[in-house]
Design a protein around this motif. Structure first.
Motif, PDB file in Angstrom:
ATOM      1  N   UNK A   1      -5.879  -5.211   4.276  1.00 54.91           N
ATOM      2  CA  UNK A   1      -6.704  -4.154   3.684  1.00 54.91           C
ATOM      3  C   UNK A   1      -6.863  -2.908   4.549  1.00 54.91           C
ATOM      4  N   UNK A   2      -6.652  -3.002   5.858  1.00 52.76           N
ATOM      5  CA  UNK A   2      -6.784  -1.832   6.740  1.00 52.76           C
ATOM      6  C   UNK A   2      -5.435  -1.360   7.268  1.00 52.76           C
ATOM      7  N   UNK A   3      -4.357  -1.933   6.792  1.00 53.64           N
ATOM      8  CA  UNK A   3      -3.018  -1.587   7.265  1.00 53.64           C
ATOM      9  C   UNK A   3      -2.604  -0.189   6.827  1.00 53.64           C
ATOM     10  N   UNK A   4      -2.306   0.669   7.813  1.00 54.67           N
ATOM     11  CA  UNK A   4      -1.807   2.010   7.501  1.00 54.67           C
ATOM     12  C   UNK A   4      -0.459   1.907   6.813  1.00 54.67           C
ATOM     13  N   UNK A   5       0.409   1.058   7.326  1.00 56.94           N
ATOM     14  CA  UNK A   5       1.743   0.890   6.733  1.00 56.94           C
ATOM     15  C   UNK A   5       1.628   0.484   5.266  1.00 56.94           C
ATOM     16  N   UNK A   6       0.813  -0.505   4.982  1.00 56.06           N
ATOM     17  CA  UNK A   6       0.671  -0.981   3.610  1.00 56.06           C
ATOM     18  C   UNK A   6       0.111   0.108   2.698  1.00 56.06           C
ATOM     19  N   UNK A   7      -0.913   0.823   3.140  1.00 57.39           N
ATOM     20  CA  UNK A   7      -1.527   1.857   2.303  1.00 57.39           C
ATOM     21  C   UNK A   7      -0.567   3.009   2.043  1.00 57.39           C
ATOM     22  N   UNK A   8       0.122   3.467   3.087  1.00 56.31           N
ATOM     23  CA  UNK A   8       1.024   4.604   2.939  1.00 56.31           C
ATOM     24  C   UNK A   8       2.211   4.252   2.050  1.00 56.31           C
ATOM     25  N   UNK A   9       2.775   3.084   2.240  1.00 55.13           N
ATOM     26  CA  UNK A   9       3.974   2.713   1.489  1.00 55.13           C
ATOM     27  C   UNK A   9       3.678   2.247   0.070  1.00 55.13           C
ATOM     28  N   UNK A  10       2.448   1.865  -0.230  1.00 55.84           N
ATOM     29  CA  UNK A  10       2.098   1.423  -1.588  1.00 55.84           C
ATOM     30  C   UNK A  10       1.810   2.588  -2.523  1.00 55.84           C
ATOM     31  N   UNK A  11       1.536   3.756  -1.971  1.00 54.68           N
ATOM     32  CA  UNK A  11       1.163   4.923  -2.786  1.00 54.68           C
ATOM     33  C   UNK A  11       2.347   5.385  -3.640  1.00 54.68           C
TER      34      UNK A  11
ATOM     35  N   UNK B   1       1.741  15.946   2.716  1.00 56.42           N
ATOM     36  CA  UNK B   1       0.609  15.600   3.578  1.00 56.42           C
ATOM     37  C   UNK B   1      -0.628  15.286   2.735  1.00 56.42           C
ATOM     38  N   UNK B   2      -0.853  16.045   1.686  1.00 55.14           N
ATOM     39  CA  UNK B   2      -2.000  15.780   0.808  1.00 55.14           C
ATOM     40  C   UNK B   2      -1.905  14.393   0.189  1.00 55.14           C
ATOM     41  N   UNK B   3      -0.709  13.994  -0.198  1.00 48.91           N
ATOM     42  CA  UNK B   3      -0.544  12.663  -0.788  1.00 48.91           C
ATOM     43  C   UNK B   3      -0.688  11.555   0.261  1.00 48.91           C
ATOM     44  N   UNK B   4      -0.215  11.789   1.476  1.00 48.45           N
ATOM     45  CA  UNK B   4      -0.400  10.805   2.546  1.00 48.45           C
ATOM     46  C   UNK B   4      -1.900  10.653   2.827  1.00 48.45           C
ATOM     47  N   UNK B   5      -2.639  11.776   2.851  1.00 45.41           N
ATOM     48  CA  UNK B   5      -4.091  11.705   3.044  1.00 45.41           C
ATOM     49  C   UNK B   5      -4.751  10.890   1.926  1.00 45.41           C
ATOM     50  N   UNK B   6      -4.285  11.077   0.702  1.00 45.33           N
ATOM     51  CA  UNK B   6      -4.818  10.302  -0.427  1.00 45.33           C
ATOM     52  C   UNK B   6      -4.550   8.817  -0.220  1.00 45.33           C
ATOM     53  N   UNK B   7      -3.349   8.472   0.210  1.00 43.20           N
ATOM     54  CA  UNK B   7      -2.999   7.067   0.466  1.00 43.20           C
ATOM     55  C   UNK B   7      -3.885   6.481   1.559  1.00 43.20           C
TER      56      UNK B   7
ATOM     57  N   UNK C   1     -10.001  -3.292  16.307  1.00 44.23           N
ATOM     58  CA  UNK C   1      -9.993  -2.375  15.162  1.00 44.23           C
ATOM     59  C   UNK C   1      -8.630  -1.691  15.012  1.00 44.23           C
ATOM     60  N   UNK C   2      -8.058  -1.208  16.109  1.00 43.16           N
ATOM     61  CA  UNK C   2      -6.770  -0.520  16.023  1.00 43.16           C
ATOM     62  C   UNK C   2      -5.676  -1.499  15.608  1.00 43.16           C
ATOM     63  N   UNK C   3      -5.824  -2.763  16.005  1.00 47.57           N
ATOM     64  CA  UNK C   3      -4.846  -3.787  15.613  1.00 47.57           C
ATOM     65  C   UNK C   3      -4.829  -3.983  14.101  1.00 47.57           C
ATOM     66  N   UNK C   4      -5.986  -3.879  13.460  1.00 42.09           N
ATOM     67  CA  UNK C   4      -6.036  -4.006  11.998  1.00 42.09           C
ATOM     68  C   UNK C   4      -5.285  -2.863  11.329  1.00 42.09           C
ATOM     69  N   UNK C   5      -5.424  -1.644  11.855  1.00 41.00           N
ATOM     70  CA  UNK C   5      -4.701  -0.504  11.292  1.00 41.00           C
ATOM     71  C   UNK C   5      -3.196  -0.628  11.527  1.00 41.00           C
ATOM     72  N   UNK C   6      -2.811  -1.251  12.634  1.00 38.43           N
ATOM     73  CA  UNK C   6      -1.395  -1.392  12.984  1.00 38.43           C
ATOM     74  C   UNK C   6      -0.724  -2.598  12.332  1.00 38.43           C
ATOM     75  N   UNK C   7      -1.489  -3.434  11.667  1.00 39.70           N
ATOM     76  CA  UNK C   7      -0.908  -4.610  11.008  1.00 39.70           C
ATOM     77  C   UNK C   7       0.084  -4.180   9.928  1.00 39.70           C
TER      78      UNK C   7
END
Length: 135
Positions: A86-96, A7-13, A76-82
């Motif tokens: 740059x705001x994609x949760x999927x991209x940030x989490x999986x790139x970490x 969870x700490x690493x997901x928060x960092x991502x 705004x939520x659509x940007x996170x769901x992309x």
């Protein structure tokens, strides 16, 4: 696998996404937009891939956006769901690059209006699947 370390690493991502706050679980006040990581649906021990790896299924990450009925909140939520950007949760989490897990995948997103700490938010719940070394 250590759930708190993952969870700490997901928060960092998630912290790599500009303007997205990542408060710890249980805080009574958040500043939107925020990503809150709840407890997983379950942990399956010594099962994944037949190699004795643990599997965390359905780790929910809730991204909360203020003014849930506004057009701005929907955009705004659509940007996170992309799936990327740059705001994609999927991209940030999986790139970490994780050390507490072998693989972290965002498998789905669901949307709803939720109440957190007495305020309504437009929410995207991202469901993560995590595979890591067993104890």
């Amino acid at each position: 696998m250590d759930l708190e370390a993952v969870v700490a690493e997901v928060r960092t991502a998630l912290g790599t996404i500009d303007d997205l706050t990542t408060p710890e679980w249980g805080v009574q006040r958040i500043h939107s937009p925020a990503a809150v990581i709840a407890l997983p649906e379950r942990i399956a021990y010594d099962q994944a891939y037949g190699r004795g790896s643990d599997l965390i299924e359905g780790l929910p990450v809730l991204v909360l956006v203020a003014r849930p009925t506004s057009p701005e909140a929907r955009r705004e939520i659509a940007e996170y769901a992309a799936g990327s950007g740059p705001r994609s949760v999927k991209a940030a989490v999986e790139a970490h690059q994780y050390t507490a897990a072998d693989e972290v995948t965002v498998v789905s997103a669901e949307f709803d209006v939720v109440t957190y700490a007495g305020n309504d938010y437009l929410a995207a719940q991202f469901n993560l699947e995590i595979v890591g070394r067993g104890a």
